[in-house]
Every structure is written in C-alpha cells, then in structure tokens.
Design an enzyme around this catalytic site. Structure first.
Site, PDB file in Angstrom:
ATOM      1  N   HIS A 117      -7.377  -4.823   9.877  1.00  0.00           N
ATOM      2  CA  HIS A 117      -7.062  -4.601   8.460  1.00  0.00           C
ATOM      3  C   HIS A 117      -5.781  -5.317   8.062  1.00  0.00           C
ATOM      4  CE1 HIS A 117      -4.815  -0.485   9.225  1.00  0.00           C
ATOM      5  NE2 HIS A 117      -3.955  -1.482   9.263  1.00  0.00           N
ATOM      6  N   ASP A 121       0.804  -1.220   0.000  1.00  0.00           N
ATOM      7  CA  ASP A 121       0.000   0.000   0.000  1.00  0.00           C
ATOM      8  C   ASP A 121       0.839   1.273   0.000  1.00  0.00           C
ATOM      9  OD1 ASP A 121       0.921  -0.548   2.580  1.00  0.00           O
ATOM     10  OD2 ASP A 121      -1.057  -0.992   3.371  1.00  0.00           O
ATOM     11  N   GLU A 142      -9.821  -2.142   5.051  1.00  0.00           N
ATOM     12  CA  GLU A 142     -10.467  -1.848   6.328  1.00  0.00           C
ATOM     13  C   GLU A 142     -11.683  -2.761   6.533  1.00  0.00           C
ATOM     14  OE1 GLU A 142      -8.701  -0.144   8.133  1.00  0.00           O
ATOM     15  OE2 GLU A 142      -8.257   1.886   7.456  1.00  0.00           O
ATOM     16  N   ASN A 171      -7.731  -2.948  14.077  1.00  0.00           N
ATOM     17  CA  ASN A 171      -9.112  -3.182  13.623  1.00  0.00           C
ATOM     18  C   ASN A 171      -9.202  -4.384  12.675  1.00  0.00           C
ATOM     19  OD1 ASN A 171      -7.959  -2.245  11.278  1.00  0.00           O
ATOM     20  ND2 ASN A 171      -9.344  -0.516  10.988  1.00  0.00           N
TER      21      ASN A 171
HETATM   22  C1  F6R Z   1       1.311  -1.342   6.109  1.00  0.00           C
HETATM   23  C2  F6R Z   1       0.128  -2.192   6.230  1.00  0.00           C
HETATM   24  C3  F6R Z   1      -0.690  -2.222   7.476  1.00  0.00           C
HETATM   25  C4  F6R Z   1       0.166  -2.496   8.728  1.00  0.00           C
HETATM   26  C5  F6R Z   1      -0.719  -2.506   9.977  1.00  0.00           C
HETATM   27  C6  F6R Z   1       0.084  -2.700  11.232  1.00  0.00           C
HETATM   28  O1  F6R Z   1       1.942  -1.522   4.876  1.00  0.00           O
HETATM   29  O2  F6R Z   1      -0.195  -2.839   5.294  1.00  0.00           O
HETATM   30  O3  F6R Z   1      -1.689  -3.206   7.351  1.00  0.00           O
HETATM   31  O4  F6R Z   1       0.803  -3.736   8.587  1.00  0.00           O
HETATM   32  O5  F6R Z   1      -1.410  -1.293  10.062  1.00  0.00           O
HETATM   33  O6  F6R Z   1       0.940  -1.623  11.418  1.00  0.00           O
HETATM   34  P1  F6R Z   1       1.996  -1.592  12.626  1.00  0.00           P
HETATM   35  O7  F6R Z   1       3.020  -2.619  12.312  1.00  0.00           O
HETATM   36  O8  F6R Z   1       2.558  -0.191  12.583  1.00  0.00           O
HETATM   37  O9  F6R Z   1       1.227  -1.902  13.863  1.00  0.00           O
END
Ligand code: F6R
Length: 251
Positions: A147, A76, A152, A145
């Site tokens: 994702h 992303d 989402e 959440n």
């Molecule tokens: C980022 C992504 C997100 C993160 C998730 C956890 O490229 O795809 O799904 O993996 O938000 O983020 P952290 O590791 O910062 O808790």
C-alpha cells in the site's frame, strides 16, 4: 556505497548507510524549499519517517532552508480519531515535525478523521490540494502489502481522496501502536491518482520486512494488487532503500 537501478521511469537507489539515505532524501526537500517560493510538500507517517523527520528538523537551518512559505498535505488519517488523540497522524506530525520546524501551522493539512461528514471531507481535501496547484514533492512509505498512503491492494488507480476499509494485514501491522485500544478499521487517504499527480515522488523503504514487497516492485509488473507498482510509470519517482529492504538489488 550506493547501488542504482532504473526501471522504466523510476529510479531505485540502495544505500549502505542509513544516514546517507536520510541525507539524500532530505536533499530533495531542501532543494525544493530553496528553489520554489511556495512549495507544496506531501508527507507520510509511520516508523520509516521518524528518523527522517528527526534529520530534517535537526538540519534544515544548517542547509539555509525555511518552511515559512511551505504548505504540507499528509497522505492519510484514521477515521474516528481527533487531532489530540495520541494515535492520530495529526498528533504524530506535530510531535515529530511541525513543532520542530518554522512552518506556519495553518499551512499544514491532514484529512479530518473526526469529521461527521466524511463524504464532504474527502472531496474538500482533494479540492484543497488542487487549489494549491498540486503537490511538488510527495514522500511515501510502503506497506508490507504494497500500500501507498492507505491505498490497499485492489484500489483503483483512478482513485482520488477517499475513505478506505483497512486490510487485515494493515490492521495486524499497525495495531501494535494502539495500546489498550482497538485501532480504527477505516481511514481517509489520498487516492492513487492524487499521489500520481505529484510532480515528484520519493518513496523510502527500510528494514527486512520490506524486502519482499520491494522485490515485487522490482519485477516491474504493474498491478492493482501492488498499489505501489503504479509508481514505476510515474514521470519522476525515486525509490530509496536501505541495504535490508534492497538486499536483492545488491545481488
Ligand atoms: C502512513 C502511510 C503508510 C506508511 C506505510 C509504512 O502515512 O501512508 O503507507 O507509509 O504503512 O509504514 P511504516 O513506515 O510504519 O512501515
């Protein structure tokens, strides 16, 4: 110490020591780099992956690996941020991984969040993944959440790469990284179907903040409200947890 639990097709592993988790996750990557001539790797960003990329860049040579023939696709990117923006995922990947390994920069791909034509951008990103015969090994983090990528809660499991309105929970969690600046409210993300088309998936979750969402995954209920729950039925998914995120598996 390691605790293992299988849930349908997916395999949960809880590690006592953080370094064992990093080493074990890295071994999936090193094995692929050694066994496939042109491996295609799916990458994530975020806090969870900083120590992982540090481990990879510090150890890949020791394990006799090279990224010279590898291609990477990131999950992303924020809409509206250019590659040089310090908050962009392009910037993160260069800082934490690409500048520290022997990968050819022209084989590293992230969605272009600064594109003026997002409709074309999302389709060409999906097409590029297909033209590379899909992703061999996809690394994922998980949002509190549920994702994966920026898919989402409520995202259609049939989704391919698309533009998403970030949820309020993601904006609250991630806005702390945007100093003196409002964070973008939209992003481009691989879809759930794009992710599930990967041949192998490794999800890493660490810290107490992930404990609740991991418990929802362990409940085994597959629902659009927890996008990561679709991984439970993927043919080859491993979910690696530290003892905080996996506390309720330890008992
Ligand atoms: C980022 C992504 C997100 C993160 C998730 C956890 O490229 O795809 O799904 O993996 O938000 O983020 P952290 O590791 O910062 O808790």
């Amino acid at each position: 110490m390691q605790i293992r639990k299988n849930l349908r097709n997916s395999n949960f592993i809880v590690f006592d020591k953080r370094n064992d988790l990093l080493e074990s996750a890295a071994k999936y990557l090193f094995k692929l780099l050694k066994s496939k001539r042109n491996p295609v790797i799916g990458l994530a960003t975020g806090n969870t992956f900083e120590p992982f990329y540090h481990y990879i860049s510090s150890n890949y040579k020791k394990f006799g690996c090279s990224f010279k023939n590898a291609t990477t696709f990131n999950l992303d990117e924020y809409v509206g941020l250019s590659e040089t923006d310090m908050n962009s995922y392009h910037y993160y990947m260069n800082a934490h991984l690409f500048s520290k390994i022997d990968i050819n920069p022209s084989n590293t791909f992230l969605p272009d969040g600064s594109s003026k034509d997002l409709k074309t951008e999302v389709l060409s990103y999906e097409k590029l993944i297909c033209e590379n015969n899909g992703i061999d090994l996809q690394f994922l983090g998980i949002g509190t959440n549920g994702h994966i990528g920026f898919n989402e809660p409520g995202t259609n499991p049939a989704s391919i790469t698309h533009v998403v309105d970030l949820s309020e929970s993601t904006i609250t969690t991630n806005s702390k990284y945007f100093k003196n600046k409002n964070m973008p409210r939209r992003a481009i993300t691989m879809g759930i179907s794009t992710i599930l088309s990967s041949k192998q998936i490794v999800l890493i979750a660490t810290g107490n903040s992930k404990r609740n969402i991991i418990n929802k995954l362990i409940s085994g209920k597959i629902t659009q409200e927890v996008p990561a729950s679709f991984l439970i039925d993927h043919k080859n998914t491993t979910i690696m947890l530290d003892k905080s995120a996996g506390k309720d598996l330890i008992g």
